[in-house]
Design a protein around this motif. Structure first.
Motif, mmCIF file in Angstrom:
data_model
loop_
_atom_site.group_PDB
_atom_site.id
_atom_site.type_symbol
_atom_site.label_atom_id
_atom_site.label_comp_id
_atom_site.label_asym_id
_atom_site.label_seq_id
_atom_site.Cartn_x
_atom_site.Cartn_y
_atom_site.Cartn_z
ATOM 1 N N TYR A 323 0.832 -1.206 0.000
ATOM 2 C CA TYR A 323 0.000 0.000 0.000
ATOM 3 C C TYR A 323 0.866 1.257 0.000
ATOM 4 C CZ TYR A 323 -2.899 3.743 1.884
ATOM 5 O OH TYR A 323 -3.520 4.944 2.089
ATOM 6 N N ARG A 324 1.929 1.276 0.825
ATOM 7 C CA ARG A 324 2.779 2.465 0.891
ATOM 8 C C ARG A 324 3.510 2.704 -0.433
ATOM 9 N NH1 ARG A 324 3.922 0.618 6.245
ATOM 10 N NH2 ARG A 324 5.924 -0.237 5.582
ATOM 11 N N LYS A 325 3.927 1.633 -1.074
ATOM 12 C CA LYS A 325 4.570 1.790 -2.386
ATOM 13 C C LYS A 325 3.573 2.289 -3.429
ATOM 14 C CE LYS A 325 8.386 -1.465 -1.787
ATOM 15 N NZ LYS A 325 9.438 -0.453 -2.004
ATOM 16 N N TYR A 326 2.346 1.750 -3.372
ATOM 17 C CA TYR A 326 1.301 2.183 -4.304
ATOM 18 C C TYR A 326 0.964 3.657 -4.083
ATOM 19 C CZ TYR A 326 -3.292 2.404 -6.567
ATOM 20 O OH TYR A 326 -4.364 2.752 -7.361
ATOM 21 N N LYS A 327 0.850 4.057 -2.810
ATOM 22 C CA LYS A 327 0.548 5.454 -2.492
ATOM 23 C C LYS A 327 1.682 6.364 -2.935
ATOM 24 C CE LYS A 327 -1.132 8.348 1.279
ATOM 25 N NZ LYS A 327 -1.512 8.395 2.713
ATOM 26 N N PHE A 328 2.909 5.889 -2.799
ATOM 27 C CA PHE A 328 4.079 6.649 -3.245
ATOM 28 C C PHE A 328 3.980 6.931 -4.749
ATOM 29 C CE2 PHE A 328 8.408 6.699 -5.003
ATOM 30 C CZ PHE A 328 8.995 7.688 -4.240
ATOM 31 N N MET A 329 3.606 5.913 -5.513
ATOM 32 C CA MET A 329 3.487 6.079 -6.958
ATOM 33 C C MET A 329 2.338 7.026 -7.311
ATOM 34 S SD MET A 329 5.974 4.237 -8.109
ATOM 35 C CE MET A 329 5.636 4.005 -9.858
ATOM 36 N N LEU A 330 1.225 6.916 -6.579
ATOM 37 C CA LEU A 330 0.061 7.759 -6.862
ATOM 38 C C LEU A 330 0.365 9.237 -6.644
ATOM 39 C CD1 LEU A 330 -3.061 5.905 -5.412
ATOM 40 C CD2 LEU A 330 -2.476 6.284 -7.808
ATOM 41 N N THR A 331 1.221 9.536 -5.697
ATOM 42 C CA THR A 331 1.523 10.928 -5.374
ATOM 43 C C THR A 331 2.687 11.482 -6.198
ATOM 44 O OG1 THR A 331 2.926 10.170 -3.547
ATOM 45 C CG2 THR A 331 0.637 10.727 -3.025
ATOM 46 N N GLY A 332 3.057 10.775 -7.269
ATOM 47 C CA GLY A 332 4.122 11.261 -8.134
ATOM 48 C C GLY A 332 5.502 10.937 -7.657
ATOM 49 N N GLY A 333 5.611 10.010 -6.733
ATOM 50 C CA GLY A 333 6.908 9.669 -6.162
ATOM 51 C C GLY A 333 7.859 9.018 -7.125
ATOM 52 N N SER A 334 7.330 8.400 -8.187
ATOM 53 C CA SER A 334 8.212 7.716 -9.133
ATOM 54 C C SER A 334 9.174 8.681 -9.785
ATOM 55 C CB SER A 334 7.381 6.997 -10.204
ATOM 56 O OG SER A 334 6.559 7.924 -10.891
ATOM 57 N N GLU A 335 8.717 9.925 -10.019
ATOM 58 C CA GLU A 335 9.604 10.925 -10.613
ATOM 59 C C GLU A 335 10.636 11.392 -9.596
ATOM 60 O OE1 GLU A 335 7.402 14.078 -12.312
ATOM 61 O OE2 GLU A 335 6.189 12.797 -13.601
ATOM 62 N N ALA A 336 10.174 11.574 -8.348
ATOM 63 C CA ALA A 336 11.103 12.048 -7.308
ATOM 64 C C ALA A 336 12.189 11.044 -7.032
ATOM 65 C CB ALA A 336 10.332 12.345 -6.019
ATOM 66 N N SER A 337 11.864 9.757 -7.184
ATOM 67 C CA SER A 337 12.837 8.725 -6.850
ATOM 68 C C SER A 337 13.799 8.432 -7.990
ATOM 69 C CB SER A 337 12.112 7.426 -6.467
ATOM 70 O OG SER A 337 11.436 6.906 -7.596
ATOM 71 N N ASN A 338 13.541 9.020 -9.156
ATOM 72 C CA ASN A 338 14.373 8.719 -10.313
ATOM 73 C C ASN A 338 15.630 9.571 -10.263
ATOM 74 O OD1 ASN A 338 15.239 7.705 -12.748
ATOM 75 N ND2 ASN A 338 13.977 9.096 -13.972
ATOM 76 N N ILE A 339 16.522 9.224 -9.362
ATOM 77 C CA ILE A 339 17.744 10.011 -9.159
ATOM 78 C C ILE A 339 18.576 10.045 -10.432
ATOM 79 C CG2 ILE A 339 19.889 10.118 -7.831
ATOM 80 C CD1 ILE A 339 18.387 8.822 -5.543
ATOM 81 N N SER A 340 18.648 8.958 -11.092
ATOM 82 C CA SER A 340 19.402 8.892 -12.339
ATOM 83 C C SER A 340 18.801 7.832 -13.229
ATOM 84 C CB SER A 340 20.866 8.539 -12.059
ATOM 85 O OG SER A 340 21.545 8.308 -13.272
ATOM 86 N N ALA A 341 18.611 8.168 -14.481
ATOM 87 C CA ALA A 341 18.059 7.189 -15.418
ATOM 88 C C ALA A 341 19.118 6.182 -15.826
ATOM 89 C CB ALA A 341 17.516 7.911 -16.653
ATOM 90 N N ASN A 342 20.366 6.479 -15.505
ATOM 91 C CA ASN A 342 21.459 5.607 -15.917
ATOM 92 C C ASN A 342 21.734 4.522 -14.889
ATOM 93 O OD1 ASN A 342 22.091 7.152 -18.285
ATOM 94 N ND2 ASN A 342 22.994 8.683 -16.940
#
Length: 417
Positions: A323-342
């Motif tokens: 649930y916490r991971k799902y909520k993280f994704m819903l709140t736009g966290g996937s972009e915040a966590s993308n420190i480096s695409a490499n």
């Protein structure tokens, strides 16, 4: 529990301000040491602060009867608080149900002379050498200082520190790609006011590990008479090789021995480090107190019992983590966590690197585009200890995915995919 910080007037009033519309809390003659709010959904009386404490304590007065027709729920009653055994007189309709919810962990240091004695009892000589080595390398590479704040602090200094605390937590949980409920604006504003006020009362503290003037590790604690409750702890993940979390525990142990504390409580949450450092595991229970001669009270207690048993079952199935991971994704966290695409493709040791070479250009890691390189720079420093100012990062002129980390004696090439 003497001087329980979580049932103090300051704790309860600030919680009520942020989560109870600043309404008055209710007291009852039959139960001392805790105040309540009435849940509007089910009519159950719940302890002030609900599950935002690290341990509730209370005493029952069986001569009083203002519990009749009511149901009470007390979150987070630690087993080791030694609440008096439930023993109502014959004919009393007062009943108690204990619902196990979490395992808790603590370090009982009352039988040890100092932190070294405790650590010697918990860990092998190999582990102890590792702790000393990690701390020595941290202090060799960076300008490290430790500060334990357990007193009033100027408002502007506190505001800056709490902002840095928030930034560290945001960075940490972005890297883990999971939602951390304490970072919600409502809860964070509550903690900010609470900690500032309880610092003045010496009922909270902050252990801060600084690199120069930048916090790289912070632990928030609350204090009873001789018990320290570790509440929120975080370290900068760029420094993960230096095991700052272990250093924080050692520094807290030092403080506890110096100030005659007998317990350092990790509280609830089943993590590997707690198993390793603690010498006592205990149960966190929820206490349901109800009137067994009132059908309404019985039904409310049964409802709460079924509800929390279901929550425990789902937690054991790791549904809360999903649930916490799902909520993280819903709140736009996937972009915040993308420190480096490499992704790193290859590491190579370099015997000699010419820092004046025109094939490479020195870069800074101070902006967002290159800040992800800090973790590699610090990992290199851990393996090759020397002052961090001696270590530089270079990017290949002809290949923007190739970097060199160079110290005064050794160097390493990193190629990203």
């Amino acid at each position: 529990m003497n001087q329980n910080p979580f049932t103090s007037s300051t704790f309860e009033s600030i919680w009520s301000k942020h989560f109870n519309e600043d309404k008055d809390l209710e007291s009852f003659e039959f139960i001392n040491g805790v105040k309540f709010v009435k849940n509007s959904k089910d009519g159950i009386y719940i302890n002030a602060a609900r599950n935002l404490t690290k341990g509730i304590s209370y005493e029952l007065d069986y001569s009083k009867s203002d519990y009749k027709g009511k149901t009470f729920l007390l979150y987070d009653v630690p087993q080791y608080f030694n609440i008096a055994e439930f023993n109502p007189p014959s004919g009393s309709s007062l009943k108690l149900k204990k619902l196990f919810q979490y395992q808790g962990f603590l370090m009982d240091i009352s039988g040890f002379d100092n932190q070294d004695d405790y650590i010697n009892a918990q860990f092998s000589s190999k582990n102890r050498r590792e702790f000393r080595s990690n701390m020595r390398r941290l202090e060799q590479c960076f300008n490290i200082r430790y500060e334990f704040i357990h007193d009033g602090i100027a408002s502007k200094d506190f505001d800056l520190l709490f902002e840095q605390f928030h930034n560290l937590l945001s960075k940490r949980f972005a890297g883990k790609q999971t939602n951390y409920h304490h970072l919600s604006p409502k809860k964070w504003n509550y903690y900010k006011e609470l900690v500032f006020n309880m610092l003045e009362e010496k009922k909270s503290s902050l252990l801060v590990i600084y690199n120069d003037e930048t916090p790289i590790g912070i632990t928030l604690n609350f204090h009873a008479e001789d018990v320290l409750f570790e509440t929120i702890t975080v370290f900068d993940p760029d420094y993960y090789k230096f095991s700052i979390g272990k250093t924080s525990i050692i520094k807290l142990l030092e403080w506890c021995f110096e100030n005659n504390y007998r317990i350092s409580d990790f509280s609830k949450g089943d993590f590997e480090y707690k198993h390793k450092w603690s010498n006592v595991a205990y149960d966190f229970d929820y206490h349901l107190i109800y009137d067994s001669k009132s059908l309404s009270s019985i039904l409310k207690a049964k409802y709460a019992e079924v509800y929390f048993k279901l929550k425990l079952y789902l937690r054991r199935k790791k549904v809360n983590e999903l649930y916490r991971k799902y909520k993280f994704m819903l709140t736009g966290g996937s972009e915040a966590s993308n420190i480096s695409a490499n992704q790193v493709l290859k590491f190579e040791k370099i015997e000699a690197f010419d820092q004046s070479s025109s094939d490479y250009v020195k870069i800074s890691c101070e902006d967002d585009a290159t800040s992800h390189l800090l973790q590699f720079m610090y990992t290199f420093a851990f393996a090759n200890p020397e002052p961090i100012d001696n270590i530089k990062i270079y990017r290949a002129v002809t290949d923007e995915k190739q970097y060199v980390i160079s110290g005064s004696k050794k160097a390493q090439k990193i190629t990203f995919a």
